[in-house]
Motif scaffolding. Structure first.
Motif, PDB file in Angstrom:
ATOM      1  N   LYS A 123       2.147   2.919  -2.183  1.00 46.35           N
ATOM      2  CA  LYS A 123       1.993   3.883  -3.255  1.00 46.35           C
ATOM      3  C   LYS A 123       0.514   4.231  -3.363  1.00 46.35           C
ATOM      4  O   LYS A 123      -0.024   4.481  -4.438  1.00 46.35           O
ATOM      5  CB  LYS A 123       2.494   3.239  -4.553  1.00 46.35           C
ATOM      6  N   GLY A 124      -0.137   4.186  -2.237  1.00 50.44           N
ATOM      7  CA  GLY A 124      -1.564   4.491  -2.236  1.00 50.44           C
ATOM      8  C   GLY A 124      -2.391   3.330  -2.727  1.00 50.44           C
ATOM      9  O   GLY A 124      -3.572   3.467  -2.999  1.00 50.44           O
ATOM     10  N   GLY A 125      -1.776   2.150  -2.864  1.00 50.06           N
ATOM     11  CA  GLY A 125      -2.546   0.962  -3.213  1.00 50.06           C
ATOM     12  C   GLY A 125      -2.431   0.574  -4.668  1.00 50.06           C
ATOM     13  O   GLY A 125      -1.859   1.291  -5.489  1.00 50.06           O
ATOM     14  N   THR A 126      -2.982  -0.602  -4.959  1.00 51.51           N
ATOM     15  CA  THR A 126      -2.870  -1.141  -6.307  1.00 51.51           C
ATOM     16  C   THR A 126      -4.201  -1.099  -7.048  1.00 51.51           C
ATOM     17  O   THR A 126      -4.307  -1.546  -8.167  1.00 51.51           O
ATOM     18  CB  THR A 126      -2.403  -2.610  -6.248  1.00 51.51           C
ATOM     19  N   ARG A 127      -5.208  -0.572  -6.378  1.00 48.11           N
ATOM     20  CA  ARG A 127      -6.545  -0.499  -6.966  1.00 48.11           C
ATOM     21  C   ARG A 127      -7.105  -1.880  -7.271  1.00 48.11           C
ATOM     22  O   ARG A 127      -7.869  -2.070  -8.199  1.00 48.11           O
ATOM     23  CB  ARG A 127      -6.546   0.349  -8.238  1.00 48.11           C
ATOM     24  N   LYS A 128      -6.695  -2.858  -6.496  1.00 47.03           N
ATOM     25  CA  LYS A 128      -7.304  -4.184  -6.589  1.00 47.03           C
ATOM     26  C   LYS A 128      -7.987  -4.447  -5.266  1.00 47.03           C
ATOM     27  O   LYS A 128      -7.609  -3.869  -4.239  1.00 47.03           O
ATOM     28  CB  LYS A 128      -6.220  -5.248  -6.808  1.00 47.03           C
ATOM     29  N   ILE A 151       0.824  -1.207   0.000  1.00 46.29           N
ATOM     30  CA  ILE A 151       0.000   0.000   0.000  1.00 46.29           C
ATOM     31  C   ILE A 151       0.863   1.263   0.000  1.00 46.29           C
ATOM     32  O   ILE A 151       0.353   2.362   0.128  1.00 46.29           O
ATOM     33  CB  ILE A 151      -0.982   0.036   1.191  1.00 46.29           C
ATOM     34  N   PRO A 187      -4.832  -7.344  -2.672  1.00 50.02           N
ATOM     35  CA  PRO A 187      -3.494  -7.163  -3.227  1.00 50.02           C
ATOM     36  C   PRO A 187      -2.788  -8.507  -3.358  1.00 50.02           C
ATOM     37  O   PRO A 187      -3.039  -9.446  -2.597  1.00 50.02           O
ATOM     38  CB  PRO A 187      -2.813  -6.268  -2.199  1.00 50.02           C
TER      39      PRO A 187
END
Lengths: 523, 354, 315
Positions: free
Chosen positions: A107-112, A105, A115
């Motif tokens: 980098k502000g998350g992976t948008r999944k 997280i 993860p």
């Protein structure tokens, strides 16, 4: 080197905060594969500048260019996306997570939704191996040593594709061995084509690791120089802005009676680990003993143990010949001890207390300030007005709140309180840190005044210059042990430096050496 | 100097008062909207509220009767909060005080004069509440257990204890709604306006305590120590203050004051103990203390304000048909306005610093 | 054992499961809220709002599911209200929570009076019917205790592993934990601290609304003033008791449910144990748990999120 392209360029960066201009028209150019040192004292604006580059702060004026293109960072995520990574002074890691979770997280998350922890772990371990960092990806951050945590921070930045790595005073929390390890990592990164901005206020670090050095002072760039073509002397000239630090008049040493004896003292830090491992020290009236050492080697614990704020697990402390090992703080104060703590905000003075309240903090219960449990305000007001005058506290009256005072005036308030009663023994912990030069000199002068009237002053500072400036004797603390003591006029900087790094000149048992040194002193 | 004094009075008194006024006004306006939705003229509703609170000597007496426990619990909250301890357990301490008053009030006091008996019972009640508050106080001071949570839990325990008392050992035989017998006459609190009016002496005790606590806060070394501990544990330790002791003192005194509210209800209002001795006076106390920004004299005003709402609510319901629960809504809204405006004020203050 | 035979024990434990259900809902929501660093002491008020809106909707439209939905929606609105004050206005979370409770206490009864003003008989709805799990409900002991309830009870228990998974395995959950532990670090990661916290509090509000709506729709069939009787606060106690772990929260809720069911049952049966003593046990157990966590060396904070109830402000 000359053909290297410019990776990062700053043009006329200006950032103002209420009351101060933290950065003024700063220009900077960073090339690929360059290690740049940003050198400057506390409050020179280094951290502000780096926070701007990392997107934590937005500049009031000026441009940031990455690889020739102008960019605007609204949050660290933008900066990370442009290949900028940062290792903060206080690590920005979630203590209850393991490194992989932090990285995922980071980098502000992976948008999944879920993860890919396993994939991330593999990538993380590979990266760690590449740079020869030995880290267990399953250990929680809070269980790691400081050095390990820092390595996680570096890997986190690299994991997210950092080409520019900013390190904010990375060595201030490291042991010399860890520092060495860090430098090795940084050189390896340079080989890989990474550019590094290294923030420090230590000269030797700057000259050891960097290609170029940029000196910052009061928010402005003084100069940028090639490391090869400069030396410590000219750098320190730029840093301080005058040739030699003014030496303050000291009366000849008073051979006073013994004021403090610390005998084989052990104490634990807030985490319950041994922070003091058999400290022994002796001090006389009329001397300033400078305790040097890298921050976090037990200085705070020692100061607190002596002033009764921290329980001593083993050993004895004597003040004026009387044992105070188990005395409460007030008893020790009443015996004539004063303590100027490093943490002015939480410990030294109340932010929501008025100057008046801060000034009577330690004597409110005494006559004439109170009688039969009632505070005597006329007497208190008089007393405070005098102190504010004597110590030159700039404020809007005695009702000004602590949080409305500048650092220097807050420290003057603390000094006024601590020194007014003419204590026989004073512990001053980093008394000039974070202050401007004028306020810092005022503080040092006050300490010398106290010494000259016969008080013993234990000056704890991570700033060796400050220690050498006003101390009569110099001791060095390392990992909760005293490495050695020296007369100030016979100081050998080389040995002091070695002691600070934990090397004890061939002898294996630091404790024994301390004892023998102490014995020599007595004779 | 007079200039700075003026400034001080303005800053510490009128400006907070103005802010509070705005909050109350806002809450009443929001309440008016609700009343309109019910289909009633808000002015009429509020008029009946005021009439209900002040319309007759009896109404005024009842309003002051409601003010008494709120004032006392409010003071209790403020006392603990001086050391930055949130005594959420005042409700429970009130119940314990009521229970202690019932136990003690059922003793036979022989020929002792009334005021001595009342003094003795007050002392016992204060001690009982203090001891009960010692639990969260001790746990906070020595083990750093959140006094908010323990206080809250102990509220339920205290209520269950009182419920046990009136159903068991203290039950008046054959009472329909379980209650204790009336306490001894000497232990009852004087009804100042005569037997037909429930207004009793503890309201005056509350006002006296408010003044006393004001003096303690701003004029004594104890108040100074409480404030320093509230400012931060490290600072207080540094100042040589025995932090656990001060924290325990703060909680114990706070609990004692809250317990007195229980004696007021048992000794002054009902004359006996019942399971629902308080409809949440302790929580109202928290609210009024907060409204008054923990100033003991301000709490007199804010508790009176709240009691007017409570006192007039039933009349409002009877005459214009607006449910009494409007009062809770207004109370909740006042609080939201206060905390919201407080945050706005902080923002302004910050900008002023620029 | 005399009067206490197996049938009584089973009745008590089955009742315990039913009583535990709203507590499970609310404490699951509160765990999410608190994990993000926000304390919501106002869940009691949200529960009451969920109860009235759920009951009113179910009664008016004669649809229990619609009622539950209304409860959840109102929970979301009130959660957002709390979140806005605590996160964006940075108000004191204790006071804000108590304000929310008082507001909900007043508003729920106010609405009830207005909506059902002409009624002489207390309006009632029929609650969700019991569903006996095939096969499972025939298991001795376990069957009648756990597998003979209405659908909402099963939903409540089913939500437990879901919430555990959400917090520990999903990215959203990691973000929730990050902003609750070390918001500044999360900020440097590029996580929008206030947004994550806002959503967490809103989700917590939804759960509290559902827990509140359960009481009239899944259990009692009618609305009574202050019908939650402090269960919101009990749920908060359960959260602490469980050390912010959904799986332990179930145990806490069941413990409370058992004591509560025993108390009521013993009272009915006239057994000479003060039922108040039984009812007091869960509260005392919670205090004991708090003390034990603080005594244990490892968890000085008792497993609490590092920045619980501390508002975050960007520099």
């Amino acid at each position: 080197m000359s053909e290297n392209e410019t990776l990062l360029k700053l043009e006329g960066i200006t950032k103002r905060f209420p009351g101060v201009t933290a950065n003024e028209k700063i220009d900077l150019e960073l090339e690929t594969g360059e290690i740049r040192c940003l050198l400057g004292e506390n409050g020179a604006g280094k951290s502000t500048l780096m926070n701007i580059i990392y997107g934590l702060l937005q500049p009031d004026e000026g441009k940031i260019l990455v690889k020739g293109k102008e960019v605007k960072f609204h949050s660290p995520r933008d900066a990370i996306n442009h290949g900028i990574g940062m290792v903060h002074q206080h690590f920005m890691l979630i203590p209850t997570f393991n490194p992989v979770e932090n990285v995922v997280i980071g980098k502000g998350g992976t948008r999944k939704i879920m993860p890919d922890i396993r994939g991330a772990e593999k990538k993380f371990v590979d990266l760690a191996k590449k740079y020869d960092m030995n880290l267990n990806p399953k250990t929680k951050i809070w269980q790691m040593s400081v050095g390990e945590q820092q390595r996680v921070e570096i890997l986190k930045a690299l994991y997210h594709g950092a080409e520019i790595l900013i390190l904010d005073e990375p060595t201030s929390v490291l042991t010399p061995k860890e520092t060495e390890h860090l430098f090795k990592i940084l050189r390896a990164l340079k080989e890989e084509g990474c550019s590094i901005i290294f923030i420090t206020h230590k000269l030797w670090e700057a000259t050891t690791i960097s290609d170029k050095i940029t000196v910052l002072k009061q928010g402005k760039v003084i100069d940028t120089v090639e490391t090869k073509s400069t030396d410590a002397k000219s750098l320190s000239w730029m840093l301080v802005g005058r040739k030699e630090i003014q030496k303050i008049e000291k009366k000849g040493g008073i051979e006073g009676e013994r004021i403090l004896e610390v005998d084989n003292v052990w104490a634990r830090d807030d985490k319950g680990l041994d922070a003091l491992k058999g400290i022994s020290l002796e001090m006389n009236r009329g001397e300033i003993l400078g305790l040097a050492g890298v921050a976090g080697n037990g200085q705070r614990e020692l100061a607190e143990a002596i002033s009764g704020l921290r329980p001593v697990t083993k050993g004895k402390i004597k003040l004026k010949g009387k044992e105070i090992t188990r005395c409460n703080p007030r008893r020790i104060q009443k015996m004539g001890a004063a303590y100027i703590p490093e943490d002015r905000i939480h410990c030294g003075a109340g932010q929501n207390l008025t100057i008046k309240e801060n000034l009577i903090l330690k004597k409110y219960y005494r006559e004439p300030f109170s009688r039969k449990g009632f505070l005597q305000f006329p007497k208190i007001s008089n007393h405070c007005a005098n102190l504010i005058d004597d110590y030159n506290v700039v404020c809007r009256g005695a009702e000004t709140l602590g949080k409305q005072l500048s650092g220097g005036n807050l420290q003057k308030t603390i000094l006024a309180r601590e020194l007014d009663a003419e204590p026989d023994f004073i512990i001053a912990e980093q008394p000039a840190s974070g202050l401007d030069i004028g306020a810092g000199e005022f503080v040092q002068n006050q300490l010398i005044k106290s010494r000259n009237r016969g008080a013993g002053v234990l000056l704890i500072s991570a700033n060796l210059d400050e220690i050498l400036l006003i101390s009569d004797r110099v001791a060095v603390i390392f990992e909760g042990r005293i490495m050695g003591v020296m007369e100030a006029d016979q100081v050998d900087i080389g040995i002091i430096g070695e002691w600070m790094l934990g090397s004890d000149g061939g002898k294996k048992n630091a404790e024994k050496e301390t004892e023998s040194l102490e014995e020599e002193k007595v004779q | 100097m007079s200039n700075s004094l003026q400034e001080k009075v303005l800053k510490q008194f009128f400006i907070p008062l103005a802010w509070l006024g705005i909050s109350i006004l806002g809450a009443f306006l929001a309440g008016a909207v609700l009343i309109l939705l019910v289909g009633v003229n808000p002015i009429e509703a509020y008029a009946s509220l005021i009439k209900g609170a002040f319309g007759s000597k009896y109404a005024i007496s009842e309003t002051l009767v409601k003010a008494t426990p709120i004032l006392l619990t409010g003071l209790a909250v403020a006392f603990a909060y001086r050391a930055k301890l949130v005594n959420l357990g005042v409700e429970g301490q009130l119940y314990i005080g009521a229970a202690a008053a019932a136990w003690l009030g059922l003793f036979s006091f022989g020929q002792l004069p009334g005021f001595i008996v009342v003094l003795l019972v007050s002392l016992g009640v204060f001690l009982a509440g203090g001891l009960y508050a010692l639990i969260p106080g001790f746990l906070k001071a020595k083990l750093n257990v959140s006094e908010i949570m323990t206080g809250l839990m102990l509220n339920f325990v205290a209520m269950l204890y009182v419920s046990y008392l009136v159903e068991g050992p203290l039950r008046l035989p054959r009472s329909v709604i379980p209650r204790s017998p009336n306490i001894e006459e000497v232990a009852q609190l004087a009804r100042i306006l005569g037997g037909n009016f429930r207004f009793h002496s503890y309201f005056l005790v509350g006002v006296g305590l408010a003044i006393l606590i004001f003096i303690i806060f701003y004029r004594t070394t104890l108040g100074f120590q409480l404030k320093i501990v509230g400012e931060g544990e490290r600072l207080a330790r540094f100042a040589g203050i025995n932090v656990p002791v001060i924290q325990i003192v703060a909680m114990v005194v706070s609990g004692g004051i809250a317990a007195l509210a229980g004696y007021g209800e048992v000794g002054g209002v009902h004359r006996y103990l019942l399971a629902e001795i308080s409809p949440g006076f302790g929580y109202y106390g928290l609210v009024v203390a907060f409204l008054a920004r923990m100033n003991p004299l301000g709490i007199i005003v804010s508790s009176l304000f709240f009691s007017v709402l409570l006192g007039g609510a039933e009349t409002m319901q009877r005459t214009v048909g607006v449910p009494v629960f409007l009062i809770n809504i207004i109370q909740g809204l006042v609080l939201f306005f206060v905390v919201g405006l407080e945050s706005y004020r902080r923002k302004l203050e910050k900008r002023k610093l620029l | 054992m005399g009067v206490i035979d197996a049938a009584v024990v089973i009745t008590i434990l089955a009742a315990a499961v039913r009583i535990a259900t709203p507590l499970i809902f609310v404490s699951l929501g509160e765990i999410i809220t608190e994990k993000s660093g926000v304390l919501n002491l106002g869940v009691e008020g949200i529960m009451l709002m969920g109860a009235i809106s759920g009951f009113y909707t179910a009664y008016t439209f004669d649809d229990l599911w619609l009622g539950m939905l209304a409860g959840v929606l109102v929970g979301i609105i009130f959660g957002a209200f709390h979140a806005y004050f605590c996160i964006f206005l940075r108000t004191d979370q204790t006071i804000t929570g108590i304000s929310l409770w008082i507001l909900g206490l007043g508003l729920s009864s106010f609405i009830y009076r207005i909506a059902f003003s002409g009624y002489f008989v207390r309006p009632r709805i029929s609650t969700f019917p019991r569903i006996s799990f095939p096969i499972l409900h025939e298991i001795p002991w376990i069957g009648p205790i756990f597998f003979n309830h209405n659908i909402l009870v099963y939903l409540g228990f089913f939500a437990v592993p879901i919430v555990w998974w959400l917090i520990n395995k999903t990215e959203f959950g990691l973000k929730i934990q990050a902003v609750g532990e070390h918001p500044k670090a999360a900020d440097t990661f590029g996580i929008n601290v206030q947004k994550i916290r806002f959503f967490s509090v809103v989700i917590g509000g939804a759960f509290a609304g559902a827990g509140g709506a359960f009481i009239p729709i899944g259990s009692l069939g009618s609305f009574v003033d202050n019908m939650t009787q402090g269960r919101g606060f009990i749920a908060i106690a359960i959260v602490i008791f469980s050390r912010w772990n959904p799986l332990f929260a179930v145990l806490g809720a069941l413990l409370f449910g058992t004591m509560s069911a025993m108390g009521t049952r013993f009272q009915v049966m006239g057994i000479d144990i003060a039922h108040q003593a039984l009812l007091a046990l869960p509260y005392i157990a919670t205090i004991a748990a708090l003390v034990m966590f603080n005594l244990s060396k490892k968890g000085k904070r008792g497993g609490a999120p590092g920045s619980l109830a501390v508002p975050y402000e960007k520099e």
